[in-house]
Write an enzyme that holds these catalytic residues in place. Structure first.
Site, mmCIF file in Angstrom:
data_model
loop_
_atom_site.group_PDB
_atom_site.id
_atom_site.type_symbol
_atom_site.label_atom_id
_atom_site.label_comp_id
_atom_site.label_asym_id
_atom_site.label_seq_id
_atom_site.Cartn_x
_atom_site.Cartn_y
_atom_site.Cartn_z
ATOM 1 N N ASP A 173 0.877 -1.174 0.000
ATOM 2 C CA ASP A 173 0.000 0.000 0.000
ATOM 3 C C ASP A 173 0.915 1.226 0.000
ATOM 4 O O ASP A 173 2.128 1.116 0.201
ATOM 5 C CB ASP A 173 -0.895 -0.008 1.257
ATOM 6 C CG ASP A 173 -1.811 1.215 1.311
ATOM 7 O OD1 ASP A 173 -2.316 1.634 0.256
ATOM 8 O OD2 ASP A 173 -2.009 1.770 2.412
ATOM 9 N N SER A 174 0.313 2.389 -0.163
ATOM 10 C CA SER A 174 1.091 3.615 -0.099
ATOM 11 C C SER A 174 1.510 3.939 1.341
ATOM 12 O O SER A 174 2.402 4.754 1.548
ATOM 13 C CB SER A 174 0.257 4.773 -0.637
ATOM 14 O OG SER A 174 -0.953 4.851 0.097
ATOM 15 N N CYS A 193 -4.172 -1.512 -1.871
ATOM 16 C CA CYS A 193 -4.291 -0.074 -2.072
ATOM 17 C C CYS A 193 -5.396 0.106 -3.114
ATOM 18 O O CYS A 193 -5.259 -0.374 -4.255
ATOM 19 C CB CYS A 193 -2.965 0.475 -2.579
ATOM 20 S SG CYS A 193 -3.052 2.223 -3.037
ATOM 21 N N GLU A 218 -2.960 8.543 8.648
ATOM 22 C CA GLU A 218 -1.488 8.511 8.737
ATOM 23 C C GLU A 218 -1.002 9.291 9.959
ATOM 24 O O GLU A 218 0.079 9.043 10.471
ATOM 25 C CB GLU A 218 -0.851 9.070 7.454
ATOM 26 C CG GLU A 218 -1.045 8.191 6.212
ATOM 27 C CD GLU A 218 -0.156 6.929 6.186
ATOM 28 O OE1 GLU A 218 0.936 6.944 6.754
ATOM 29 O OE2 GLU A 218 -0.601 5.923 5.594
ATOM 30 N N CYS A 265 -10.935 2.711 -0.038
ATOM 31 C CA CYS A 265 -9.522 2.995 0.243
ATOM 32 C C CYS A 265 -9.199 2.195 1.497
ATOM 33 O O CYS A 265 -9.961 2.231 2.473
ATOM 34 C CB CYS A 265 -9.331 4.487 0.492
ATOM 35 S SG CYS A 265 -7.727 4.897 1.204
ATOM 36 N N HIS A 307 -7.175 2.598 3.802
ATOM 37 C CA HIS A 307 -6.951 3.363 5.036
ATOM 38 C C HIS A 307 -8.259 3.522 5.832
ATOM 39 O O HIS A 307 -8.231 3.687 7.053
ATOM 40 C CB HIS A 307 -6.445 4.774 4.719
ATOM 41 C CG HIS A 307 -4.978 4.879 4.455
ATOM 42 N ND1 HIS A 307 -4.379 4.366 3.330
ATOM 43 C CD2 HIS A 307 -3.973 5.469 5.176
ATOM 44 C CE1 HIS A 307 -3.073 4.644 3.363
ATOM 45 N NE2 HIS A 307 -2.812 5.310 4.475
HETATM 46 N N1 DGL Z 1 -4.668 3.058 1.025
HETATM 47 C C1 DGL Z 1 -4.793 3.714 -0.189
HETATM 48 C C2 DGL Z 1 -5.950 3.320 -1.017
HETATM 49 O O1 DGL Z 1 -6.495 2.291 -0.708
HETATM 50 C C3 DGL Z 1 -4.048 4.858 -0.557
HETATM 51 C C4 DGL Z 1 -4.356 6.171 -0.079
HETATM 52 C C5 DGL Z 1 -3.442 7.147 -0.754
HETATM 53 O O2 DGL Z 1 -2.270 6.872 -0.838
HETATM 54 O O3 DGL Z 1 -3.931 8.168 -1.201
HETATM 55 O O4 DGL Z 1 -6.341 3.985 -1.945
#
Ligand code: DGL
Length: 272
Positions: free
Chosen positions: A10-11, A73, A154, A188, A190
């Site tokens: 993931d990012s 991600c 984050e 997402c 997150h």
């Molecule tokens: N966890 C991410 C996603 O599912 C990335 C969020 C991001 O880097 O903007 O899109």
């Protein structure tokens, strides 16, 4: 049987929502995780740059000889729908989060109204709507980009009584309440870390689908179907890598995964 690790990326910390479910479902599997914390967020970047970052993340996991890669991600998964980012790698088994989440949402909705929240790139791609309509053409899909959710996560603003997170969630989710969705895809990875806040704003009766958890369930099915589950008897290891400060990452990891002696966290750099 295959005792190689499962690769997940993931990012940032969001993909840990997938890791947590993997560890619950298959505690004896080894997991190698990459969070590209130096370059988070991906969701505000162009499709071309997201594809480039995704390829670099995959190359890193490939070097760890993983048996499959989970794109935990939503943003990279949305690019994967139209761009063959695994091409030229040795990885043959992989999955993004879109289809597993869509399967779960289509099975859950009673009133045929599904909401999707994600990063600007994911929502702009329309990938969730396309996947939902392939499965069930008559479903009304309501999409909403929530760019401020990722920095909240984050930075650890995940407590259910955090006033800032609550206010932002109310603003973003107002359309979902107005459109009476009964199922909301957290598109997402997150966002499940804000699940309590989101659930409170959406109210009872709305089912929240975690895209990270759904891809973990899907991975178990694929590995089992391919006879590629581990036969290790003891618990697996969790090797976490991040591209920026280990301290900052460790705080988020601790808050989300708890203390587990099998976890190691290291900083890495990606081949560009
Ligand atoms: N966890 C991410 C996603 O599912 C990335 C969020 C991001 O880097 O903007 O899109």
């Amino acid at each position: 049987m295959n005792n190689a690790a499962i690769g997940v990326f993931d990012s940032g910390v969001g993909g840990l929502t997938c890791v947590k479910e993997l560890a619950r479902l298959m505690p004896n599997e080894n997991i190698v995780y990459l969070g590209d914390t130096a370059r988070v967020p991906y969701g505000t970047k162009s499709k071309e740059l997201i594809a480039q970052y995704g390829r670099q993340d995959i190359k890193f996991l490939e070097q760890h000889n993983v048996k499959m890669v989970l794109v935990a991600c939503g943003t990279v998964s949305s690019v994967l729908m139209t761009t063959p980012i695994f091409e030229g790698t040795s990885i043959t088994e992989f999955s993004g989060v879109i289809y597993p989440a869509v399967h779960a949402a289509c099975a859950s909705t009673q009133n045929n109204r599904i909401g999707v929240i994600g990063t600007p790139a994911t929502i702009r791609s329309g990938c969730y709507g396309k996947a939902i309509h392939e499965m069930k053409p008559d479903i009304k899909v309501v999409g909403k980009a929530c760019p401020m959710f990722v920095p909240l996560v984050e930075n650890g603003y995940t407590s259910p009584d955090n006033r800032v997170s609550k206010l932002i969630a109310q603003e973003y989710l107002e359309v979902m309440i107005r459109e009476k969705v009964d199922t909301l895809i957290l598109g997402c990875t997150h966002y499940p870390m804000l699940k309590d806040v989101i659930a409170e704003v959406m109210g009872e009766g709305v089912k929240l689908i975690s895209s990270g958890a759904e891809v973990a369930k899907h991975a178990q099915k694929i590995l089992s179907f391919n006879d590629a589950l581990s036969d290790r008897e003891q618990n697996g290891t969790l090797e976490l890598y991040c591209t920026d400060s280990v301290e900052l990452f460790a705080e988020n990891v601790g808050a989300f995964l708890g203390n587990n002696k099998n976890i190691t966290i290291s900083k890495c750099s990606l081949a560009l």
